[in-house]
Structures are given as structure tokens and as C-alpha cells.
Design an enzyme around this catalytic site. Structure first.
Site, short mmCIF file in Angstrom:
data_model
loop_
_atom_site.label_atom_id
_atom_site.label_comp_id
_atom_site.label_asym_id
_atom_site.label_seq_id
_atom_site.Cartn_x
_atom_site.Cartn_y
_atom_site.Cartn_z
N CYS A 182 -4.28 -1.49 -1.85
CA CYS A 182 -4.40 -0.07 -2.15
C CYS A 182 -5.39 0.09 -3.29
O CYS A 182 -5.19 -0.48 -4.37
CB CYS A 182 -3.03 0.49 -2.55
SG CYS A 182 -3.06 2.22 -3.08
N HIS A 196 -7.14 3.07 3.78
CA HIS A 196 -6.91 3.93 4.94
C HIS A 196 -8.22 4.17 5.72
O HIS A 196 -8.20 4.32 6.94
CB HIS A 196 -6.37 5.30 4.50
CG HIS A 196 -4.92 5.33 4.16
ND1 HIS A 196 -4.42 4.75 3.01
CD2 HIS A 196 -3.86 5.88 4.80
CE1 HIS A 196 -3.11 4.95 2.97
NE2 HIS A 196 -2.75 5.64 4.06
N CYS A 221 -10.89 3.11 -0.03
CA CYS A 221 -9.47 3.32 0.25
C CYS A 221 -9.18 2.57 1.54
O CYS A 221 -9.95 2.66 2.50
CB CYS A 221 -9.18 4.82 0.44
SG CYS A 221 -7.49 5.16 0.99
N ASP A 229 0.86 -1.18 0.00
CA ASP A 229 0.00 0.00 0.00
C ASP A 229 0.90 1.23 0.00
O ASP A 229 2.11 1.13 0.19
CB ASP A 229 -0.91 -0.01 1.23
CG ASP A 229 -1.84 1.21 1.30
OD1 ASP A 229 -2.43 1.55 0.26
OD2 ASP A 229 -1.95 1.83 2.37
N SER A 230 0.28 2.40 -0.15
CA SER A 230 1.04 3.65 -0.11
C SER A 230 1.48 4.00 1.30
O SER A 230 2.38 4.81 1.48
CB SER A 230 0.21 4.79 -0.70
OG SER A 230 -0.95 5.01 0.09
N GLU A 260 -2.65 9.69 7.78
CA GLU A 260 -1.20 9.50 7.84
C GLU A 260 -0.55 10.42 8.88
O GLU A 260 0.51 10.11 9.42
CB GLU A 260 -0.56 9.73 6.45
CG GLU A 260 -0.86 8.63 5.45
CD GLU A 260 -0.09 7.33 5.70
OE1 GLU A 260 0.88 7.35 6.49
OE2 GLU A 260 -0.47 6.30 5.12
#
Length: 276
Positions: free
Chosen positions: A84, A198, A196, A21-22, A164
Site C-alpha cells: 500500500c 489499486h 497506488c 493493503d487497504s 473498490e
């Protein structure tokens, strides 16, 4: 036309599963895989140097995703989970071409879209990054299975940077969530897909906004179950009871990643810097 039968007989059950993932978002998927498949060895790559992916060009995202895939192949992974949505929406074809059917690849959009398509849903909302929304992949995937479902997608680009930065249960995220979910595009939805990985980190705050009016889809659970089904089908489930290993590689070491990964996987985990 007959589809070619995939042959993964060269793979061993004790090889690790690669997840990327990012940033911290894919940890929601990794955590669910750990819960569902506690004997599996995991290698996680968080591309924290290049996050957020959602505002990058398609070409850049393809570059990141293929380099990480090459790294996970070098690490002898028996399967790769693209944890992701943005990478799935923009680079799935390139990842599949690179893997060339040597190992299974599981993405985070198609299993969710398929499950939603076959359940009772009429008006579905999707919140995701700009790059995922611009791809239109959720709408295409859902309507490929069920053309009667109405799908509205909304780009919510401020959520990933807020997560983040560690803004969870914070006035900042409360305000962002309220502004996005009040958008008229999502006015009549009965189901919301968090497009997403996240976003499940804000699941409680999102549910709080809706009360019981809207069903929020648990995407990490769906993806983990899809992975289990594929590994089982190809006799690749690890049955070794000696204890699973977890490796974490990051393109940039961040405090928030360290905090969340230790919360999910324990304080003894080792985070390694790896710039690709």
C-alpha cells in the site's frame, strides 16, 4: 559509518510472507509474488473496513498499519510486504520500529523510486492518493538517487473508490482517468508511476489513454523482484514443492474483493473476517 548487518538466521524458509493493503489493490502485488515465487506461502490482510486510506489522517493510517503488522508478526511471517503506497508514505517508519529488524520489510515506494532513478527518465509523473502525494515521498526518494529527474505528483482520489466498487472498463473509470491524466501537471511526462497498488487494475485503460507516448511503470513486478532478492540474500526462499498455501483476512468482507481474489488465486480460496 558501518551499517549494522541484518541477521535473519532465526527465520525458516517455509514461514509465510505477510502482505497488507487497504483493500484489493495489494492483490496486484500478491499476484506478482505468486507468479515469481510460486512455492511461497502467503498471508494477505485487506483492511476493507477502513478503505480508502488516502483520505485518512496520518495518525489513523499509522494505527491501521501497526495493528496489521502486529497481526502478521503473530502469524509468524518471515517477511512483510506493505503493499500500500499510502501506508508506506505515512507509516513505514512506525512499521519498521515495530518489527525491530526481526524480519525483512519491503515497501512499494522505495524499490520503484530507486529503479526509476537509475534508468533513463527525465520527466516522471506520479498518480497516487492524497495522503501519498502530500507526503512527497516519491519525489524525495527519486531525487535522493537522481537529482536531475523532474517529478510531478498528482492526487487522484476518485480512482480507489471506483476500483473498490468494481468499475473496471466502465464509463465511470474512463471519465475519471481522462480528467486526471489530462491535468496540466502531467502534460510533459515521459514516464508514469502508478503510485497506488489499486491502479494496475486499470493499467490497460491508462495505457489506452496514452497510446505509446508514455511509459507506465510496472510497480508490482519491481516489488516482487525486490522481495525475491532479499529472501534469496538471507537464504529464506522456500524450496518446498508440496504446494503453497494462501490465506486471506479481511476487516470487512466485500463482493469485489472476493471476485478479484478468486480471479487471481482460484475459486477455492478462503476469505476470513478479522477485525483488528
Amino acid at each position: 559509518m558501518k551499517t549494522k548487518k541484518q541477521d535473519f538466521s532465526h527465520l525458516s524458509p517455509n514461514q509465510p510472507i505477510g502482505i497488507f493493503d487497504s483493500g484489493v489493490g495489494g492483490l496486484t502485488v500478491a499476484k506478482e509474488i505468486k507468479r515469481l515465487l510460486p512455492q511461497e506461502n502467503l498471508i494477505y490482510f485487506g483492511d476493507t473496513k477502513h478503505l480508502p486510506y488516502g483520505d485518512k489522517s496520518k495518525e489513523a493510517i499509522i494505527g491501521y498499519a501497526t495493528r496489521i503488522t502486529e497481526f502478521l508478526l503473530e502469524k509468524n511471517c518471515k517477511a512483510i510486504v506493505i503493499a500500500c503506497n499510502t501506508a508506506t508514505a505515512n507509516a513505514l517508519k512506525e512499521v519498521l520500529d515495530l518489527v525491530a529488524e526481526k524480519i525483512p520489510v519491503i515497501d512499494v515506494i522505495n524499490p520503484v523510486a530507486e529503479k526509476v532513478s537509475y534508468e533513463i527518465h527525465t520527466n516522471v509523473g506520479v498518480i497516487a492518493t492524497k495522503a501519498t502525494v502530500n507526503s512527497g515521498l516519491y519525489k524525495k526518494s527519486i531525487r535522493k538517487h537522481n537529482k536531475f529527474i523532474k517529478v510531478d505528483e498528482l492526487a487522484t482520489p476518485l480512482l480507489v473508490p471506483a476500483i473498490e466498487e468494481g468499475f473496471k472498463n466502465h464509463p465511470v473509470t474512463h471519465s475519471i482517468i481522462y480528467n486526471y491524466l489530462s491535468n496540466k501537471k502531467l502534460k510533459n511526462i515521459e514516464t508514469l508511476i502508478l503510485g497506488c497498488t489499486h491502479y494496475p487494475l486499470l493499467l490497460e485503460e491508462i495505457k489506452q489513454f496514452y497510446g505509446n507516448r508514455v511509459r507506465v511503470i510496472d510497480s508490482p513486478s519491481i516489488v516482487a523482484n525486490q522481495l525475491k532478492m532479499i529472501l534469496d540474500k538471507h537464504h529464506l526462499l522456500n524450496t518446498d514443492n508440496s504446494g503453497a498455501t494462501y490465506q486471506f483476512f479481511l476487516s470487512d468482507l466485500t463482493k469485489n474483493f472476493e471476485k478479484i481474489s478468486r480471479k487471481f488465486f482460484g475459486n477455492s480460496i478462503d476469505l476470513q473476517l478479522k477485525v483488528l
